[in-house]
Write an enzyme that holds these catalytic residues in place. Structure first.
Site, short mmCIF file in Angstrom:
data_model
loop_
_atom_site.label_atom_id
_atom_site.label_comp_id
_atom_site.label_asym_id
_atom_site.label_seq_id
_atom_site.Cartn_x
_atom_site.Cartn_y
_atom_site.Cartn_z
N GLY A 152 0.77 -1.24 0.00
CA GLY A 152 0.00 0.00 0.00
C GLY A 152 0.79 1.28 0.00
CG HIS A 190 -29.01 29.70 1.96
ND1 HIS A 190 -27.95 30.50 2.32
CD2 HIS A 190 -29.94 29.80 2.95
CE1 HIS A 190 -28.23 31.07 3.47
NE2 HIS A 190 -29.43 30.67 3.87
#
Length: 455
Positions: free
Chosen positions: A38, A438
């Site tokens: 990894g 919003h």
């Protein structure tokens, strides 16, 4: 000698997807790994540090919610052993996934051991020689340890993640993103943290106003920031580490039991046997590559941190995408297509894409800037997180976005609004005229783009 169609050295972010693609296209592929599967991201970078950042954030919220009407009675305790164990579990899951991938995919052979080049087409591992017509170097980088610290019991980003107790005090040398992330997380865990930075500001690649706000964020967190701290050295004195700095003005000293070095990284190209090949490197040891990531030997490619073209997981993965497209796809990608982007995962985070104000002025580009402090953003005020600012830079002639720097709550996610528009080659007016939800931080990007000023 064993013969393969392709050999990949290293299982960092570019390696496994490239191995899968090569295998699916009929290439008998060997992928070699001398350490844990990894690479940096999985083992000592993204996965473990962001797990620690998340834990530190929980500790901070638990201790600092009175202003929002929330009180936590009693002491907030940090269990570093448990934090470490959770981190280790995440890493183990990634290891298991990669192991399963290599075991289950046809045409991929995982070889454990250190790879050393014998010549341009031959690699030796565990005393056995392998050869291939295509070779991909993906060996990553490691922490830089200056000579003035080699004789003390220093820590790096790797060994910091193995501590089982929170240090009472922690001195960090280096004011880049690694040093800043560790400084804030361990300050929130309970350490008394001091940062020593040789330069005049933290995050030296950022504009001065951004660096100033970053310093404010850290100092607000209780971290001591010492800038212009040149001539930094360390010795062991009576079972503790004595750090000396500002030698020319009269040496100043700090004593600590824990010293973290965060002064850059060096490529893992030494010991690879590249002197037996025609692969060229620069003076720092990074492998030189062309726009398609080929080295000076055309059948050898260099991907990830070792090529010096990016030091992030996302740039390493993009390196895979570039090479894969050149080998197998109709649409050919290249290094020059890429916009540099990154984040520093302090809280609030810094996110950046493309050029900043300093670079634009140095290049003499006629540009405009849109800017808004986070204290004017409704969502930031509602969250009680108003430190920071957002800046977007526009080419005055083409109206395309040159870059953006966001520092504030949600910046690491919000920046992708701008990144996508840059890759689309769109005018800034596309965002300016868009309707955003919003209440969000993103909704202020169209608003701020309505009020441009000359840079």
């Amino acid at each position: 000698m064993k013969t393969f169609d392709a050999i990949i050295i290293g299982t960092g972010q570019a390696g496994p997807p490239l191995a899968s693609s090569l295998a699916k296209n009929g290439f008998k592929t060997a992928i070699i790994e001398k350490d844990d599967l990894g690479g940096t991201c999985v083992n000592t970078g993204c996965t473990p540090t962001k797990a620690y950042v998340a834990a530190a954030r929980r500790a901070f919220v638990a201790k600092n919610s009175r202003d929002l009407g929330i009180s936590v009675e009693g002491e907030v305790k940090v269990d570093l052993k448990k934090i470490r164990a959770r981190k280790d579990d995440l890493i183990s899951d990634s290891h298991a996934g990669l192991q399963k991938q290599f075991e289950n995919e046809e045409n991929i052979i995982l070889i454990r051991g250190k790879a050393v080049f014998v010549d341009n087409k031959t690699i030796e591992v565990n005393g056995e020689k392998l050869t291939a017509e295509k070779i991909f170097i993906n060996v990553g980088a490691r922490p830089n340890v200056p000579k003035d610290f080699k004789d003390v019991n220093y820590l790096t980003n790797r060994s910091m993640l193995e501590l089982e107790e929170v240090p009472a005090e922690l001195v960090i040398v280096g004011g880049g993103y690694i040093g800043l992330e560790f400084s804030q997380m361990f300050s929130r865990f309970g350490s008394k943290v001091t940062i020593l930075e040789r330069g005049p500001r933290l995050m030296k690649k950022e504009d001065e106003d951004i660096a100033a706000v970053i310093t404010e964020i850290l100092e607000t967190s209780g971290i001591k920031v010492l800038l212009n701290s040149d001539c930094i050295k360390a010795t062991t004195e009576k079972r503790c580490i004595e750090v000396t700095y500002d030698c020319e003005e009269g040496a100043k000293k700090i004593q600590t039991n824990h010293l973290l070095l965060a002064v850059g990284r060096v490529p893992n190209t030494d010991g690879l046997g590249l002197e037996h090949t025609g692969v060229q490197m620069d003076k720092r040891g990074y492998i030189k590559v062309n726009d398609q990531l080929q080295t000076s030997v055309p059948h050898i490619w260099a991907l990830g941190d070792c090529n010096g073209e990016g030091a992030f997981t996302h740039t390493a993965y993009n390196d895979f995408q570039i090479v894969n497209s050149q080998l197998f796809e109709e649409r050919k990608r290249s290094l020059s297509d890429r916009f540099v982007c990154y984040a520093a995962f302090i809280d609030p985070p810094l996110a950046r894409v493309g050029m900043n104000e300093t670079q634009i002025k140095e290049k003499g580009i006629k540009a405009k800037v849109a800017e808004i402090p986070m204290k004017h953003v409704a969502r930031a005020k509602e969250k009680g997180e108003t430190l920071g600012k957002m800046k977007v830079f526009i080419d005055a002639e083409s109206e395309k976005i040159l870059g953006a720097t966001f520092l504030g709550t949600g910046a690491d996610e919000i920046i992708h609004t701008v990144i996508d528009q840059m890759y689309a080659g769109a005018s800034y007016k596309v965002i300016r005229d868009a309707i955003h939800i919003h209440p969000t931080v993103s909704e202020l990007i169209p608003t701020m783009l309505e009020e441009l000023r000359d840079l």
